[in-house]
Design an enzyme around this catalytic site. Sequence first.
Site, PDB file in Angstrom:
ATOM      1  N   ASP A  32      -7.109   6.336  13.046  1.00 37.78           N
ATOM      2  CA  ASP A  32      -6.627   6.417  12.013  1.00 37.78           C
ATOM      3  C   ASP A  32      -5.331   7.432  11.982  1.00 37.78           C
ATOM      4  O   ASP A  32      -5.361   8.553  12.749  1.00 37.78           O
ATOM      5  CB  ASP A  32      -7.544   7.135  10.805  1.00 37.78           C
ATOM      6  CG  ASP A  32      -6.956   7.331   9.587  1.00 37.78           C
ATOM      7  OD1 ASP A  32      -6.695   6.078   9.033  1.00 37.78           O
ATOM      8  OD2 ASP A  32      -6.850   8.553   9.169  1.00 37.78           O
ATOM      9  N   GLU A  58      -3.617   2.935  14.489  1.00 33.42           N
ATOM     10  CA  GLU A  58      -2.815   2.828  13.181  1.00 33.42           C
ATOM     11  C   GLU A  58      -1.588   3.482  13.356  1.00 33.42           C
ATOM     12  O   GLU A  58      -1.564   4.731  13.244  1.00 33.42           O
ATOM     13  CB  GLU A  58      -3.683   3.474  12.086  1.00 33.42           C
ATOM     14  CG  GLU A  58      -3.006   3.161  10.721  1.00 33.42           C
ATOM     15  CD  GLU A  58      -3.629   3.550   9.566  1.00 33.42           C
ATOM     16  OE1 GLU A  58      -3.723   3.049   8.386  1.00 33.42           O
ATOM     17  OE2 GLU A  58      -4.209   4.676   9.682  1.00 33.42           O
TER      18      GLU A  58
END
Length: 728
Positions: free
Chosen positions: A370, A406
């Site tokens: 993330d 990401e």
Amino acid sequence: MDQTSLPAFEDLPAEPAQDPIINPIRLGPSVVDGGVDFVVAAPHATAVYVCLIDEVDGELTERRYALSPQMYGLWAGHISGIGPGQKYGLRADGPWNPASGHRYNVAKLLLDPYARAIAQVPTFHSALYPHEVDENYAPIAGLEPNNQDSLEVAAIGVVVADQPNNTQPLRIPWDQTVIYEAHVIGLTKLLTSIPEELRGTYAGVAHPATIAHLKNLGITTIELLPIHAKMSEPFLSMKDMENYWGYNTLSFFAPEPSYAMASNQALGPQAVLDEVKGMIKLLHDAGIEVILDVVYNHSCEGGVEGPSLSWRGLDSTIYYRHDSAHPSQFKDTTGCGNSFDFRRHVVLQMTLDSLRYWVADMGVDGFRFDLAVTLGREGDHFNHNHPLYMAMATDPILSTVKLINEPWDMGYGGWRTGQFQIPTADWNDRFRDTLRSFWVAEAGSISHGGHGSDPRDLATRMAGSADMFGYGRIPGGRGVHSTINFITAHDGFTMADLCSYNHKHNEANCEDNRDGTDNNRSWNHGVEGPSDNPVVRAARRKTVRNLMGSLILAAGTPMLAAGDEILKTQGGNNNAYCQNSMISWIDWELDDHQRNMLATTAHLLRLRREHSVLRPTKFYTGADSDEVADLEWLSAEGERLDDFSWFDPSMRLLQMLRSGHGEDVDALLVINGLPREGEIRLPWGRGNDYVKVWASEWENPNTPGEVFHPGERTSVAPLSLTLYFTIR
């Protein structure tokens, strides 16, 4: 809980811990003969205590042991007579100097960052804060230390013995990989074909009924939203809501206990761990990989005015990024209040230790990082050769599993898609935006007299995004598999909602619909939300099939969001992070249209699985490898596109011919982005006949396919995608 209901901290005597048996470089608790060694990183602390927690007559009791200082800011000690199952926490004393970033408060029981299981989850309470707070949990002027003892409401860890792994990563080749992003709870909460106790649990993910769905669909890899232990943000807790997605990490080693079966939660932390490992083992036995979505960029401790749960209480200035000009303030590139500082040895070591643990001890097959740009930051700047990524690329354990970024964060220069290092892959947001625009937003614009864009970006994304992933010192760059193609994910509209709403509808989040992106590139097909109009509903379903077909048939690694294969809706909510409810859960009671969509998705994935022509292992060059080029973009007349056509916004009827190199069929994908029927002439290719194997105007994929001769003309439906294979 009443903010005043906890006693003030009592300065109990602390026994000195013995010298550790092991080398103190290994952080966390280590079970050894006769007891447990503890090692903690807290460089600026003046004292660190291990607090052994027991329960006597329903009351928590505490025994404190003082660790001794070691080199490199470590504290270590051995406590004899204890072993696996012992509950414990940490306390750290040191300077109270908020202006310099230090808020040591020995009244706060802290979770060991290396605790591998949680014995008590934290309860939101004023006692968790190191400073005095008011009734709204805002700091009181003066920033005086909060003397409430947090023992009763803090997270408590438990000692866990090293356990042999009962499974190994599957290492499914990238070209065969199909990722399915899902939430542990939402995937099975409403799945009535599994026992009620298993619904919404780790065990439910690995139940035969769940596995059967994944296998029948054609999934090779399930990517689970965060299962690291979590704590919800204060503003959610004050509204009696929760961070359902789990992007607010409390521990990078311990699994979230609330996702386990109630019976295993009652049995204790070891039973929770066993359930997680059992889930991974059963999925592996079925040939399904497990990737974890992990959040190493920030923690649940929030901004400088947040609670002290673990890292803040041990050494905020070592773990978190602080503003060098204003040390009392954080540098936040995550939008979540804090950011871990990946210039620091202790942060790198904790991250690598956690990753290795989940692979070597728990058996997972990889990770999705993330806000990965924060992990590669050195101060304000992103370094694609960051030591963390160099360490993962060369680590004998981590270099063998799937690593997915990401590739953005909220900081300066935060968009870095395509700029990470091998062997990692990136979520390709350019693919997402381009395909949404072509099939949804631009189609809506054209239907109202507007226009779309020229075909250059569409062709580049469908061919594997070589412009972003094909460059570098190594020929071929990071490889075509490094683009993780997706159109939807947990964050944003579902695929069905993309075609049903022009605007987000996040009212249930209690943020006045201000949260969530406005850049949806959606089109409601003339009606906002649910519609009884059969024409509107049919058009929406075809648009979803166009999106799904583009995703699965493009070069690269496809990622599906759980539920899109059955037209899942969230009622227009594009930010359901706090919705542990019907909004987020998958409804498995299917109507005929949902069953058709499921069959369509499975059919497309079967075609991809059975035909290597749809799974290229390297970028296209346009060169003739046998009788035809590896990839040709052709006009409706079956001729190679003129150069000027690439700049023509009206050029929305294209043919994509891909070579099977004589080892597989050749594949012809016809893309009609016009709201009217078109006509094509099938290209000559090798001179072989073509059979239509799928068309997006088909409600059900079992429609018999027609056979055509090369050079023959045929019509194509408006706003449609059609796939032909040559007959060998």
